[in-house]
Design a protein around this motif. Structure first.
Motif, PDB file in Angstrom:
ATOM      1  N   PRO A 578       1.392  -0.812  -0.310  1.00  0.00           N
ATOM      2  CA  PRO A 578      -0.437   0.049   0.114  1.00  0.00           C
ATOM      3  C   PRO A 578       0.979   1.350  -0.012  1.00  0.00           C
ATOM      4  O   PRO A 578       1.852   1.005   0.796  1.00  0.00           O
ATOM      5  CB  PRO A 578      -1.352   0.072   1.123  1.00  0.00           C
ATOM      6  CG  PRO A 578      -0.690  -1.545   1.544  1.00  0.00           C
ATOM      7  CD  PRO A 578       0.569  -2.171   0.987  1.00  0.00           C
ATOM      8  N   MET A 579       0.286   2.614  -0.845  1.00  0.00           N
ATOM      9  CA  MET A 579       1.475   3.904  -0.944  1.00  0.00           C
ATOM     10  C   MET A 579       2.823   3.214  -0.628  1.00  0.00           C
ATOM     11  O   MET A 579       3.327   3.493   0.705  1.00  0.00           O
ATOM     12  CB  MET A 579       1.145   4.460   0.609  1.00  0.00           C
ATOM     13  CG  MET A 579      -0.736   4.925  -0.157  1.00  0.00           C
ATOM     14  SD  MET A 579      -0.916   6.210  -0.692  1.00  0.00           S
ATOM     15  CE  MET A 579      -2.871   6.680  -0.431  1.00  0.00           C
ATOM     16  N   SER A 580       3.172   3.156  -1.714  1.00  0.00           N
ATOM     17  CA  SER A 580       4.589   2.653  -1.742  1.00  0.00           C
ATOM     18  C   SER A 580       5.007   3.177  -2.893  1.00  0.00           C
ATOM     19  O   SER A 580       4.547   3.010  -4.396  1.00  0.00           O
ATOM     20  CB  SER A 580       5.015   0.745  -1.429  1.00  0.00           C
ATOM     21  OG  SER A 580       4.155  -0.022  -2.749  1.00  0.00           O
ATOM     22  N   ALA A 581       6.011   2.951  -3.799  1.00  0.00           N
ATOM     23  CA  ALA A 581       7.308   3.058  -4.912  1.00  0.00           C
ATOM     24  C   ALA A 581       7.798   1.927  -5.240  1.00  0.00           C
ATOM     25  O   ALA A 581       8.303   1.353  -3.608  1.00  0.00           O
ATOM     26  CB  ALA A 581       8.258   4.612  -4.944  1.00  0.00           C
ATOM     27  N   ARG A 582       8.315   1.664  -6.014  1.00  0.00           N
ATOM     28  CA  ARG A 582       8.945   0.373  -5.979  1.00  0.00           C
ATOM     29  C   ARG A 582       9.708   1.237  -7.561  1.00  0.00           C
ATOM     30  O   ARG A 582       9.199   1.689  -8.778  1.00  0.00           O
ATOM     31  CB  ARG A 582       8.221  -0.807  -7.260  1.00  0.00           C
ATOM     32  CG  ARG A 582       7.664  -1.463  -5.867  1.00  0.00           C
ATOM     33  CD  ARG A 582       7.428  -2.861  -6.193  1.00  0.00           C
ATOM     34  NE  ARG A 582       7.102  -4.346  -5.822  1.00  0.00           N
ATOM     35  CZ  ARG A 582       7.599  -4.925  -4.553  1.00  0.00           C
ATOM     36  NH1 ARG A 582       8.807  -4.048  -4.280  1.00  0.00           N
ATOM     37  NH2 ARG A 582       7.250  -5.396  -3.848  1.00  0.00           N
ATOM     38  N   ILE A 583      10.992   1.103  -7.674  1.00  0.00           N
ATOM     39  CA  ILE A 583      11.840   2.042  -8.590  1.00  0.00           C
ATOM     40  C   ILE A 583      12.879   0.149  -8.741  1.00  0.00           C
ATOM     41  O   ILE A 583      14.060  -0.027  -8.347  1.00  0.00           O
ATOM     42  CB  ILE A 583      12.580   2.478  -8.015  1.00  0.00           C
ATOM     43  CG1 ILE A 583      11.998   3.815  -7.508  1.00  0.00           C
ATOM     44  CG2 ILE A 583      14.203   3.140  -9.371  1.00  0.00           C
ATOM     45  CD1 ILE A 583      13.341   4.877  -6.478  1.00  0.00           C
ATOM     46  N   ILE A 584      12.973  -0.681 -10.355  1.00  0.00           N
ATOM     47  CA  ILE A 584      13.090  -1.581 -10.429  1.00  0.00           C
ATOM     48  C   ILE A 584      13.803  -1.545 -11.339  1.00  0.00           C
ATOM     49  O   ILE A 584      13.996  -1.287 -12.509  1.00  0.00           O
ATOM     50  CB  ILE A 584      11.959  -3.065 -11.040  1.00  0.00           C
ATOM     51  CG1 ILE A 584      10.639  -3.075  -9.622  1.00  0.00           C
ATOM     52  CG2 ILE A 584      12.431  -4.005 -11.444  1.00  0.00           C
ATOM     53  CD1 ILE A 584       9.846  -3.381 -10.179  1.00  0.00           C
ATOM     54  N   GLU A 585      14.912  -1.348 -11.038  1.00  0.00           N
ATOM     55  CA  GLU A 585      16.129  -2.091 -12.655  1.00  0.00           C
ATOM     56  C   GLU A 585      16.057  -3.199 -12.842  1.00  0.00           C
ATOM     57  O   GLU A 585      15.804  -4.345 -12.717  1.00  0.00           O
ATOM     58  CB  GLU A 585      17.580  -2.450 -11.318  1.00  0.00           C
ATOM     59  CG  GLU A 585      18.373  -0.581 -11.548  1.00  0.00           C
ATOM     60  CD  GLU A 585      19.335  -0.737 -10.360  1.00  0.00           C
ATOM     61  OE1 GLU A 585      19.994  -1.814 -10.118  1.00  0.00           O
ATOM     62  OE2 GLU A 585      20.333  -0.040 -10.404  1.00  0.00           O
TER      63      GLU A 585
END
Ligand code: CA
Length: 588
Positions: A578-585
């Protein structure tokens, strides 16, 4: 300027001379390579302007300027041309690889309590007054170099450091009373120069905040104006309407435009008339002087649309003539993209105006960040704010060359704006560090400092805890921070340090997808690399099916979320907290 340099690109130098009745004298000088081209006297005989031509071959050194009446020398002044520092003209500005840290010197750290009270300066330190001076200074900035380095920022923007000898509200620096002198309560010219040198050695750039629209009414000029039209004068105090949009409005009345440009910013700030060529030259030379003297890497120019735009374009041309690689960011504080875009260089404007301004602040995106995470997700609300704001980038001549930010010294602190929700704060910071542009953070953001603009400017510019010797806690150290503050600090610091090495974030393309179900997905990519960013703006877990993003994902098989250190061996479905960011390489 108190001195100048040999070997500048432009041979012209104009000196302003101020002394009783100097206008009745004749100026003389004798120095190989320096020619007194023209002497200009004006109605006020206490002033004289000297136009010098300085040959490119001139040697550094001192010479005497004499002011004679008949056979009598009335005044003598020694002027010096200094040797330029090697490579000075090729100094590099700031760019997309940088993260800028904005701090207010009076409110950051008091490295030298001895300069809190300086004889002759009108306002004394009073930390209990939110709008008073608190004693922070350049020595305090110099003490925190390790802090900047560990946070990972690579450029500092300090609110103005020049003298503000005003009786009240002098701490913010925007009412300058001497354009050639650092405020003695902030430091000295020499300290400013030496701190910048040390910062540069640690690969931290200095961006100087300059103000060309107005100056403090405590300036000595106000007792003896060089010319009547040095400033815009009104029969009684007349305030600007602050409507920057009038400059581009095809229907704007002349009266509204005139009030915008010629009205005073505040009772304490006289409005410069840059249509006066002597004012224009004064300001242009002043900015070049500071770049050369203090070893600057950039300028942040205040209240950009409030000054005559043709003068501002001339100024930018002169800066680039001396420093082709230098960076200037202009504060064109306007709410919508078409208005901001007007001010960026190379924009094809209907009136043909070309600003020559390198970089503008992205105010529309700042407003979008402030709304995106606190409202329900809809067609154009919630996380769609970010999407829609960026979708207008076709209006900018170079959208990658904009400073992106969530807050500054004039705005609600982002943590407060986001309801003091750490999850939302992290989403905002993840967005800021991965979208296009040059990110700027405001001091104290990293420790969740709070404040709302309408409650008072002093409250969004509070002292950094630990910056003063008698502070009860020291938030410059992990031990002095609360668990939440450490969480925020560690999050932001690892994000900034990660960004440093990511060329794909600095110079890669951006592609984004229409937000669906409150989830915003975009990619930063180049030929070698791709990074997928996912913002889940829902207060619940979500599973993202990625088929829709095939044009960005087809080459990629796996990925690692750098924020959560989560490895995905399959990208077809991605779980989102919930209410989150993912930064995926992404990996092929
Ligand atoms: Ca101090």
């Amino acid at each position: 300027p108190p001195m100048w340099w040999a070997g500048m690109a432009n041979p012209d130098l104009q000196l302003m001379v101020h002394a009783p009745d100097v206008g009745f004298t004749t100026a003389e000088l004798n120095h190989p390579g320096v020619q007194l081209k023209e002497t200009i006297t004006v109605a006020n005989k206490n002033y004289m302007f000297l136009n010098l031509d300085i040959s490119p071959e001139v040697k550094a050194g001192k010479f005497t300027i004499s002011f004679v009446e008949g056979k009598r020398t009335v005044y003598q002044s020694t002027y010096e041309l200094l040797e330029r520092e090697k490579g000075s003209a090729q100094r590099k500005g700031f760019d997309n690889a940088d993260v800028i840290y904005l701090l207010m010197p009076d409110r950051f750290a008091n490295g030298d309590p001895d300069n809190d009270h300086v004889r002759g300066m009108l306002e004394r330190v009073n930390r209990s007054n939110p709008d008073g001076r608190h004693g922070g200074d350049l020595a305090g900035v110099g003490d925190k170099m390790d802090y900047f380095a560990s946070l990972g920022i690579t450029a500092l923007w300090l609110n103005p450091v020049l003298e503000n000898n005003m009786p009240a509200y002098s701490y913010h620096g925007y009412a300058i009373t001497d354009f050639y002198k650092v405020d003695p309560r902030i430091g000295t010219n020499e300290i400013y120069q030496s701190i910048n040198k040390k910062l540069n050695e640690r690969d931290i750039k200095m961006i100087m905040d300059m103000v060309f629209n107005h100056f403090g009414t405590g300036h000595w000029w106000m007792n003896d104006l060089p010319m009547e039209n040095w400033i815009h004068q009104w029969p009684e105090f007349t305030r600007s309407n602050y409507r920057g949009g009038t400059i581009t409005d095809p229907y704007a009345s002349e009266a509204d435009k005139e009030l915008m440009l010629k009205g005073w910013f505040d009772t304490s700030m006289a409005d410069f008339n840059q249509d006066n060529p002597y004012v224009a030259t004064y300001l242009i030379q002043n900015s070049i002087w500071w770049i050369e003297y203090a070893g600057l890497s950039g300028i942040r120019m205040d209240t950009y649309p409030y000054s005559y735009k043709d003068f501002m374009a001339d100024w930018m041309r002169r800066i680039h003539q001396e420093y082709p690689n230098f960076s200037v960011v202009g504060e064109a504080w306007l709410n919508v993209a078409p208005q901001v875009a007007y001010w960026q260089d190379n924009k094809r404007n209907p009136d043909g105006y070309r600003s020559h301004l390198d970089i503008v602040f992205d105010f529309p995106l700042k407003y979008a960040i402030g709304d995106a995470f606190i409202e329900a997700n809809g067609w154009s609300t919630g996380v769609s704010r970010l999407y829609e704001s960026l979708s207008l980038d076709y209006l900018y001549s170079d959208p990658y060359n904009m400073v992106v930010f969530a807050d500054n010294h004039d705005a609600d602190r982002i943590f407060t704006r986001l309801g003091e929700d750490l999850r939302k704060f992290k989403m905002a910071m993840a967005f800021l560090m991965t979208t296009r542009g040059i990110p700027q953070i405001y001091y104290g953001t990293e420790i969740l400092m709070t404040g709302l603009e309408h409650e008072g400017h002093g409250l969004i510019r509070e002292d950094f805890p630990g910056g003063w010797p008698d502070d009860s806690s020291d938030a410059f150290t992990p031990e002095g921070r609360s668990p939440d503050q450490n969480d925020a600090w560690n999050f932001l610091s690892s994000l900034i340090n990660w960004r440093k090495g990511k060329e794909v974030i600095h110079s890669g393309q951006l592609k984004h997808y229409i937000p669906e179900d409150g989830i915003y997905v975009y990619f930063r990519y180049n030929e070698d690399e791709s990074i997928m960013v996912v913002l889940n703006n829902n207060d619940e877990n979500k599973t993202l099916k990625t088929r829709r993003f095939v044009e960005n994902l087809e080459e990629y098989r796996t990925g690692t979320d750098v924020l959560h250190r989560t490895y995905f061996d399959n990208l077809s479905e991605i779980g989102l907290p919930p209410m989150s960011a993912r930064i995926i390489e992404l990996r092929r």
